[in-house]
Design an enzyme around this catalytic site. Structure first.
Site, short mmCIF file in Angstrom:
data_model
loop_
_atom_site.label_atom_id
_atom_site.label_comp_id
_atom_site.label_asym_id
_atom_site.label_seq_id
_atom_site.Cartn_x
_atom_site.Cartn_y
_atom_site.Cartn_z
N ALA A 173 0.82 -1.21 0.00
CA ALA A 173 0.00 0.00 0.00
C ALA A 173 0.86 1.26 0.00
O ALA A 173 0.53 2.25 -0.66
CB ALA A 173 -0.93 0.00 1.21
N CYS B 191 24.39 -9.20 2.36
CA CYS B 191 24.04 -9.36 0.95
C CYS B 191 25.17 -8.89 0.04
O CYS B 191 25.49 -9.55 -0.96
CB CYS B 191 22.75 -8.61 0.63
#
Length: 382
Positions: A200, A354
């Site tokens: 949203a 990462c």
């Protein structure tokens, strides 16, 4: 390892320390050493916790302040290059999670919204400062770029050129994020764009960004799409699809792509075929995510498309993540009141882990272009 180092952390069981020390030595990492990649242990139960709980224990103990490292990115690069993650015992909870990923559909329509709420809805105050102005939360293309802004714009242009966009085309953006790519395509290539997101917060910002352009942003699951498009693109979304849904995903793309259309898939990938779910990333960053392999993408796509081009620039994700990390640290004083110190450590760990994984070439970044068979072949941009 000297006895003074052992005493510094009040090790309760020499065996846990000995095993951890042996493993870390294989990666060139010292306990309480002076190199930037060395770890500084602050809690006596650290070794036991990590050896018993694996990846989850390593990440959670960092979040809890049990250990530190000057350069986490270097630590993870060395650990992954040495293959230490394969030598740690698999915690029972990890085994259950992997078994569940094989048996259950963790990315069903109902569960697919979880990652939107838990990660992408974290707050635009964080992402707007950490990312480039177009808020590209995916690998940039650093071939001829010096800054994050230049590299992300180069990535967007590369996508558009590979898709051979032309004015008047209808383009579907599956997993459109904050609307940066949709805006870029509509603004610079004169196309009509429909973007789909399950966040949203992303929908609101994407709609505001694309106001005045021929762009529609839908808050819905990609599986509900039934339309026709000249081009389809999906950037950084396939990692959330899950092996149980790969066939469905390509069915949806096939159903919505016109006969002469092109499809570009931009995704992080694993070099091995497995249910590639890191337990810490799954719990704290991307719930229900799973990295696809070359084989899995090929198997799911072969009934539908010709694979025209496969481009790996995973090494560029290392540079992208370190740029995000630098911007995150610079922005922290402005947003610190909205988040906890534990959240800060979580995000630092995430970005550096990462980066280390991409630097070690443990994981990849692919752009794959599909067609239904272009006569005389497709000349793909680089």
């Amino acid at each position: 390892m000297s006895s003074s180092c052992i005493e510094e952390v009040s090790v309760r069981d020499d065996n846990w320390f000995r095993i951890a020390n042996e493993l870390l030595n294989r990666a060139g990492v010292a306990i309480n050493g002076t190199a930037p990649s060395d770890i500084q242990v602050k809690h006596p139960d650290f070794f036991k916790r990590v050896l018993q709980e694996g990846s989850l224990g390593l990440g959670e103990s960092y979040m809890d302040g049990w250990w530190d490292c000057e350069r986490l990115d270097l630590f993870f690069t060395q650990v992954l290059r040495a293959g230490l993650e394969r030598q740690l015992p698999r915690h029972f909870k990890d085994t259950l999670r992997i078994a569940a990923a094989r048996i259950l559909n963790l990315q069903s329509k109902k569960r697919a919204w979880i990652v939107g709420k838990e990660h992408y809805d974290l707050g635009n105050d964080l992402f707007s400062r950490m990312l480039d102005p177009l808020m590209q939360y995916s690998c940039a293309y650093w071939k001829d770029a010096d800054t994050l802004e230049e590299a992300q714009e180069a990535k967007l242009r590369l996508i558009c050129e590979k898709l051979q966009l032309a004015p008047g085309m209808r383009v579907l953006d599956i997993g459109c994020g904050w609307g940066g790519l949709a805006w870029f395509m509509a603004k610079h290539y004169g196309v009509s764009v429909v973007g789909v997101t399950i966040s949203a917060e992303q929908q609101k910002m994407a709609q505001a960004r694309c106001e005045g352009l021929d762009v529609t942003i839908l808050l819905q699951d990609y599986r509900d799409l039934r339309d026709q498009f000249d081009r389809i693109v999906s950037v950084g979304m396939f990692e959330h699809v899950g092996p149980k849904n790969y066939d469905t995903y390509f069915d949806v793309v096939d159903r919505n792509l016109k006969p002469e259309g092109l499809f570009l898939l931009h995704t992080i990938g694993s070099k091995i075929t497995d249910n590639n779910v890191d337990p810490w990333i799954n719990k704290y960053i991307f719930p229900n995510g799973c990295l696809p392999s070359v084989r899995q993408i090929a198997n799911a796509s072969e009934a539908h498309f010709v694979m025209e081009d496969w481009h790996n620039f995973g090494a560029d994700y290392d540079t992208t993540l370190m740029a995000w990390y630098s911007r995150f640290l610079a922005a922290w004083p402005e947003i610190a009141d909205n988040y906890s110190e534990r959240f800060k450590r979580m995000f630092i760990y995430y970005l550096n882990a990462c980066a280390g994984a991409f630097r070690a070439r443990d994981i990849q970044l692919w752009q794959v272009v599909f067609s239904r068979g272009v006569e005389n072949g497709l000349r793909v941009a680089r």
